[in-house]
Design a protein around this motif. Structure first.
Motif, PDB file in Angstrom:
ATOM      1  N   TRP A  55       0.847  -1.181   0.000  1.00 22.13           N
ATOM      2  CA  TRP A  55       0.000   0.000   0.000  1.00 22.13           C
ATOM      3  C   TRP A  55       0.886   1.234   0.000  1.00 22.13           C
ATOM      4  CZ3 TRP A  55      -4.906  -1.436  -0.529  1.00 22.13           C
ATOM      5  CH2 TRP A  55      -5.319  -2.664  -0.008  1.00 22.13           C
ATOM      6  N   GLN A  56       0.449   2.244  -0.711  1.00 23.70           N
ATOM      7  CA  GLN A  56       1.134   3.530  -0.677  1.00 23.70           C
ATOM      8  C   GLN A  56       0.101   4.587  -0.315  1.00 23.70           C
ATOM      9  OE1 GLN A  56       4.105   4.657  -3.717  1.00 23.70           O
ATOM     10  NE2 GLN A  56       2.753   6.414  -4.109  1.00 23.70           N
ATOM     11  N   GLY A  61       1.948  14.486   5.569  1.00 23.90           N
ATOM     12  CA  GLY A  61       2.715  15.133   4.519  1.00 23.90           C
ATOM     13  C   GLY A  61       3.818  14.284   3.916  1.00 23.90           C
ATOM     14  N   ILE A  62       3.871  13.010   4.270  1.00 20.54           N
ATOM     15  CA  ILE A  62       4.921  12.099   3.805  1.00 20.54           C
ATOM     16  C   ILE A  62       4.265  10.913   3.100  1.00 20.54           C
ATOM     17  CG2 ILE A  62       6.826  10.582   4.517  1.00 20.54           C
ATOM     18  CD1 ILE A  62       7.061  12.387   7.038  1.00 20.54           C
ATOM     19  N   THR A  63       4.847  10.482   1.981  1.00 19.96           N
ATOM     20  CA  THR A  63       4.367   9.279   1.301  1.00 19.96           C
ATOM     21  C   THR A  63       5.022   8.065   1.935  1.00 19.96           C
ATOM     22  OG1 THR A  63       4.022  10.502  -0.750  1.00 19.96           O
ATOM     23  CG2 THR A  63       4.204   8.105  -0.930  1.00 19.96           C
ATOM     24  N   GLU A  82      -0.763  -8.544   8.562  1.00 23.24           N
ATOM     25  CA  GLU A  82       0.436  -8.154   9.294  1.00 23.24           C
ATOM     26  C   GLU A  82       1.436  -7.501   8.361  1.00 23.24           C
ATOM     27  OE1 GLU A  82       1.837 -10.818  12.568  1.00 23.24           O
ATOM     28  OE2 GLU A  82       0.640 -12.306  11.473  1.00 23.24           O
ATOM     29  N   GLN A  83       2.131  -6.505   8.876  1.00 27.73           N
ATOM     30  CA  GLN A  83       3.163  -5.814   8.106  1.00 27.73           C
ATOM     31  C   GLN A  83       4.355  -6.734   7.885  1.00 27.73           C
ATOM     32  OE1 GLN A  83       4.798  -1.665   8.994  1.00 27.73           O
ATOM     33  NE2 GLN A  83       6.452  -2.993   9.696  1.00 27.73           N
ATOM     34  N   LEU A  84       4.796  -6.816   6.622  1.00 27.15           N
ATOM     35  CA  LEU A  84       6.036  -7.507   6.280  1.00 27.15           C
ATOM     36  C   LEU A  84       7.185  -6.508   6.155  1.00 27.15           C
ATOM     37  CD1 LEU A  84       4.732  -9.940   3.510  1.00 27.15           C
ATOM     38  CD2 LEU A  84       5.043 -10.409   5.955  1.00 27.15           C
ATOM     39  N   ALA A  85       6.871  -5.329   5.636  1.00 28.00           N
ATOM     40  CA  ALA A  85       7.861  -4.256   5.490  1.00 28.00           C
ATOM     41  C   ALA A  85       7.104  -2.947   5.553  1.00 28.00           C
ATOM     42  CB  ALA A  85       8.596  -4.373   4.159  1.00 28.00           C
ATOM     43  N   GLY A  86       7.706  -1.947   6.172  1.00 26.17           N
ATOM     44  CA  GLY A  86       7.038  -0.658   6.235  1.00 26.17           C
ATOM     45  C   GLY A  86       7.499   0.171   7.400  1.00 26.17           C
ATOM     46  N   PRO A  87       6.723   1.190   7.722  1.00 28.40           N
ATOM     47  CA  PRO A  87       7.168   2.177   8.690  1.00 28.40           C
ATOM     48  C   PRO A  87       7.089   1.743  10.153  1.00 28.40           C
ATOM     49  CG  PRO A  87       4.979   2.736   7.912  1.00 28.40           C
ATOM     50  CD  PRO A  87       5.450   1.563   7.097  1.00 28.40           C
TER      51      PRO A  87
END
Length: 150
Positions: A55-56, A61-63, A82-87
Motif C-alpha cells: 500500500w502507498q 505530509g509524507i508518502t 500483518e506488516q512484512l515491510a514498512g514504517p
C-alpha cells in the motif's frame, strides 16, 4: 507497543461484510483522503490467505509504503493482516466478524509499535494511536455504508 479495539455494528450479512473487508477496492476507496492505493502484490479484487499487497499512502505530509500479508483467514469469521515491510516496528490487525441478529458485529484488534526507540514511542502515544484509530473508524464507516446499501 500500542493496542486498541474498534467495534462496529453493520446491518448486513456476515459473509458480505467479511468479503468486503478483504476487497482492495473497498479499502482504497475508504482511504481516498490519504490517496491510498495498492502498488504491488495483489492490487485488485479480494485478498486471500497468503496474499501480499504493498500500500502507498500519504500521511503527515509524507508518502509511506507498507507491505502486508494475510497471515490467517477463516471465512467468514476472522482474518489477520500483518506488516512484512514498512514504517512500523510491528503491525498486526485482527478482523473478527460475528453474527448479531440480522447484522454483523465487526471487531478490529490492532497491535502496533512505532520505530525509532523512545522518540517513536512518544509519537505513538501522542499521535499515532489516535491517528490509526481514526483510520480504522473511517474504513469501518465506509464498509458499513457499502454493505448496508446492498
Amino acid at each position: 507497543m500500542s493496542y486498541f479495539e474498534v467495534v462496529t455494528l453493520v446491518q448486513a450479512p456476515m459473509e458480505l461484510v467479511f468479503d468486503t473487508s478483504l476487497s482492495v477496492e473497498a479499502h482504497t476507496s475508504s482511504m481516498s483522503a490519504s490517496r491510498e492505493r495498492a502498488v504491488a502484490g495483489v492490487t485488485s479484487g479480494r485478498l486471500a490467505l497468503g496474499d501480499h499487497v504493498t500500500w502507498q499512502a500519504r500521511h503527515f505530509g509524507i508518502t509511506w509504503r507498507l507491505t502486508s500479508a494475510i497471515t490467517a483467514c477463516a471465512r467468514p469469521g476472522y482474518f489477520v493482516d500483518e506488516q512484512l515491510a514498512g514504517p512500523f516496528r510491528h503491525w498486526r490487525h485482527e478482523h473478527h466478524f460475528t453474527a448479531a441478529g440480522d447484522g454483523t458485529l465487526m471487531k478490529d484488534v490492532v497491535d502496533f509499535a512505532a520505530p525509532a526507540g523512545p522518540p517513536g514511542t512518544l509519537a505513538e502515544v501522542l499521535v499515532l494511536r489516535r491517528h490509526m484509530t481514526k483510520l480504522i473508524l473511517l474504513r469501518n464507516r465506509h464498509i458499513k455504508e457499502l454493505t448496508e446499501a446492498l
